[in-house]
Design an enzyme around this catalytic site. Sequence first.
Site, mmCIF file in Angstrom:
data_model
loop_
_atom_site.group_PDB
_atom_site.id
_atom_site.type_symbol
_atom_site.label_atom_id
_atom_site.label_comp_id
_atom_site.label_asym_id
_atom_site.label_seq_id
_atom_site.Cartn_x
_atom_site.Cartn_y
_atom_site.Cartn_z
ATOM 1 N N LYS A 1 0.779 -1.252 0.000
ATOM 2 C CA LYS A 1 0.000 0.000 0.000
ATOM 3 C C LYS A 1 0.800 1.286 0.000
ATOM 4 O O LYS A 1 0.353 2.310 0.512
ATOM 5 C CB LYS A 1 -0.995 0.033 1.180
ATOM 6 C CG LYS A 1 -1.828 -1.192 1.384
ATOM 7 C CD LYS A 1 -2.288 -1.886 0.153
ATOM 8 C CE LYS A 1 -3.294 -1.188 -0.696
ATOM 9 N NZ LYS A 1 -3.537 -1.950 -1.964
ATOM 10 N N GLY B 1 2.145 2.450 -2.963
ATOM 11 C CA GLY B 1 2.186 2.963 -4.331
ATOM 12 C C GLY B 1 2.800 1.968 -5.305
ATOM 13 O O GLY B 1 3.265 2.344 -6.393
ATOM 14 N N THR C 1 1.353 -0.246 -7.216
ATOM 15 C CA THR C 1 0.631 -0.336 -8.495
ATOM 16 C C THR C 1 1.067 0.803 -9.422
ATOM 17 O O THR C 1 1.297 0.605 -10.617
ATOM 18 C CB THR C 1 -0.899 -0.254 -8.245
ATOM 19 O OG1 THR C 1 -1.224 -1.117 -7.159
ATOM 20 C CG2 THR C 1 -1.688 -0.642 -9.466
ATOM 21 N N HIS D 1 7.519 -7.773 -2.527
ATOM 22 C CA HIS D 1 7.251 -7.126 -1.238
ATOM 23 C C HIS D 1 8.283 -7.572 -0.204
ATOM 24 O O HIS D 1 8.228 -7.138 0.941
ATOM 25 C CB HIS D 1 5.860 -7.512 -0.721
ATOM 26 C CG HIS D 1 4.730 -6.723 -1.319
ATOM 27 N ND1 HIS D 1 4.769 -5.361 -1.489
ATOM 28 C CD2 HIS D 1 3.498 -7.113 -1.772
ATOM 29 C CE1 HIS D 1 3.620 -4.948 -2.007
ATOM 30 N NE2 HIS D 1 2.845 -5.994 -2.198
ATOM 31 N N ARG E 1 6.087 5.205 1.849
ATOM 32 C CA ARG E 1 4.971 6.158 2.018
ATOM 33 C C ARG E 1 4.800 6.457 3.505
ATOM 34 O O ARG E 1 5.196 5.634 4.350
ATOM 35 C CB ARG E 1 3.693 5.500 1.469
ATOM 36 C CG ARG E 1 2.499 6.390 1.399
ATOM 37 C CD ARG E 1 1.296 5.652 0.826
ATOM 38 N NE ARG E 1 0.234 6.597 0.536
ATOM 39 C CZ ARG E 1 -0.982 6.266 0.122
ATOM 40 N NH1 ARG E 1 -1.295 5.004 -0.052
ATOM 41 N NH2 ARG E 1 -1.896 7.181 -0.123
ATOM 42 N N ARG F 1 -7.792 3.738 -5.271
ATOM 43 C CA ARG F 1 -8.762 4.387 -4.375
ATOM 44 C C ARG F 1 -8.631 5.883 -4.529
ATOM 45 O O ARG F 1 -8.860 6.438 -5.587
ATOM 46 C CB ARG F 1 -8.540 3.896 -2.937
ATOM 47 C CG ARG F 1 -9.727 4.112 -2.013
ATOM 48 C CD ARG F 1 -9.455 3.596 -0.611
ATOM 49 N NE ARG F 1 -8.339 4.256 0.033
ATOM 50 C CZ ARG F 1 -8.430 5.289 0.861
ATOM 51 N NH1 ARG F 1 -9.618 5.773 1.151
ATOM 52 N NH2 ARG F 1 -7.359 5.839 1.404
HETATM 53 P P1 A3P Z 1 -5.025 5.015 -1.219
HETATM 54 O O1 A3P Z 1 -5.673 3.811 -0.626
HETATM 55 O O2 A3P Z 1 -4.497 5.953 -0.183
HETATM 56 O O3 A3P Z 1 -5.878 5.717 -2.194
HETATM 57 P P2 A3P Z 1 -0.340 -0.312 -3.619
HETATM 58 O O4 A3P Z 1 -0.347 -0.122 -5.076
HETATM 59 O O5 A3P Z 1 1.040 -0.441 -3.044
HETATM 60 O O6 A3P Z 1 -1.255 -1.396 -3.202
HETATM 61 O O7 A3P Z 1 -0.880 1.061 -2.984
HETATM 62 C C1 A3P Z 1 -2.213 1.421 -3.177
HETATM 63 C C2 A3P Z 1 -2.335 2.927 -2.992
HETATM 64 O O8 A3P Z 1 -1.805 3.578 -4.150
HETATM 65 C C3 A3P Z 1 -3.764 3.357 -2.871
HETATM 66 O O9 A3P Z 1 -3.747 4.516 -2.039
HETATM 67 C C4 A3P Z 1 -4.125 3.696 -4.311
HETATM 68 O O10 A3P Z 1 -5.228 4.554 -4.466
HETATM 69 C C5 A3P Z 1 -2.836 4.348 -4.771
HETATM 70 N N1 A3P Z 1 -2.662 4.276 -6.232
HETATM 71 C C6 A3P Z 1 -2.898 3.237 -7.051
HETATM 72 N N2 A3P Z 1 -2.632 3.562 -8.320
HETATM 73 C C7 A3P Z 1 -2.209 4.845 -8.307
HETATM 74 C C8 A3P Z 1 -1.805 5.770 -9.333
HETATM 75 N N3 A3P Z 1 -1.802 5.414 -10.604
HETATM 76 N N4 A3P Z 1 -1.440 7.007 -8.954
HETATM 77 C C9 A3P Z 1 -1.450 7.381 -7.655
HETATM 78 N N5 A3P Z 1 -1.826 6.568 -6.662
HETATM 79 C C10 A3P Z 1 -2.212 5.307 -6.971
#
Ligand code: A3P
Length: 328
Positions: free
Chosen positions: A68, A70, A72, A135, A157, A294
Site C-alpha cells: 500500500k 504505491g 501499483t 514485497h 509512504r 482508491r
Molecule cells: P489510497 O488507498 O491511499 O488511495 P499499492 O499499489 O502499493 O497497493 O498502494 C495502493 C495505494 O496507491 C492506494 O492509495 C491507491 O489509491 C494508490 N494508487 C494506485 N494507483 C495509483 C496511481 N496510478 N497514482 C497514484 N496513486 C495510486
Amino acid sequence: KDSSQPENSSPESLPSHQLPEELFWEAVPLYQHEGFWLPRGLDTQLIQAIQEQFQARDDDVLLASPMKTGTTWLKALCYCIMTSIREGDDDDEVGDLLVKNNPHDCVPSLHLINSTDGVQYPFSGMPSPRLYHAHFPYSILPESIKNSSCKIVYIARNPKDTLVSLWHFYNKFLRPNQPAFPLEKAVDSFCRGVFRFGPFHEHVIQYWEESKRMPHRVLFLKYEELIRDPKGEVKRLASFLGRPFKDEDEVEKVLWRCSLGRLKELEVNKNGKIFVPVESSDSKKGIPNSAYFRLGTVGDWKNHLTQDMVERIDELTREKFEGTGLSL
Ligand code: A3P
C-alpha cells in the site's frame, strides 16, 4: 513472547509451523521468519527455494515496496518507462498493455511464486531487461539479486497513510459484506509490527540503508514526492533506469497513461480480478483489481485516525527512524 520485535535469531531450519504465528486481522495467517511477517503460503521451504534458485540478471530491474505504498503506480510507471509504450500517441492503445491488463499482471511479483518446482516461472522466459517486483524485505531477497548489478527501485509512504490505505484495501475484499475491521485493532497490529512483509518501519529502513550504501543501484522513492512533483520524480526514475526522457511531451504521456484517474476507469481495473495463490485467505475468489485504486492522496489518515492513534504511530516512527536521516 513480545511479537513486536523482529527476531533475527529465528533458526532458519525450523519449519514455518514452528515459528511464531498470528492471524492478521483475524483473517490472514502469517508467520514470523527472520523478523518479518510472511503469509503462511510462502512457507520457509518456498522462501529457501526462491533464495537459492532464483537467478537474477545484471540488467534486471526489481521494484520493491511494503504493501500500500504505491506499488501499483510504480509498476505502471516503470512498465511504461521500460517499454515502447512511452513513444506511442496519447490515443494509441494498441501497444499499451495497461489498457487490458492491471499493472500487477504486467509486472510479476517474486513473492507470488507458489511452488518450489516453479521458482523460475514466469521469470526465466521473460526477455531482458526484466522488470519484476517483490514485497520482500531486503534481507529476504535472493542472494543472486543482491550480488548482481541489477537495479532496485523502492517506494515508501507515510506510515499513517499506508495503514489507512491497507485498512480500506482489506475491508474491501476480506470483509465485503461485514462492518469494517476495527481501526484500533488495525493500528495495534501495525504498531506491534504485524504487517504482511513487515514490520513496516524495518522494511523501509532496510532499503533506505541500501540506497545510501549503493545509490547507483537502489533508488528510494517516496509516494508523497511523486504526488508533489510527478514530473521531476518520474524524470529522476527514468534517468536512474537508464531511459531518460526525450522531451517533456514523453514525460506527460507516461504520467497520463499511469494516472490513477485513467487506470481506475479502465474496464480491466473496474471489473477484473487478480489471483494471488499464496496471499489470499480464499485464493479462488481473487482480489478485485478495483481494490488497488482508491483516492491516491496524501494525508487521508486525518479523516480516519484519532489523536491517540496518531500519537502512537508518530512516536513509533520517531523511535524507529531516529538516527537514520529518514522521514516519512
Ligand atoms: P489510497 O488507498 O491511499 O488511495 P499499492 O499499489 O502499493 O497497493 O498502494 C495502493 C495505494 O496507491 C492506494 O492509495 C491507491 O489509491 C494508490 N494508487 C494506485 N494507483 C495509483 C496511481 N496510478 N497514482 C497514484 N496513486 C495510486
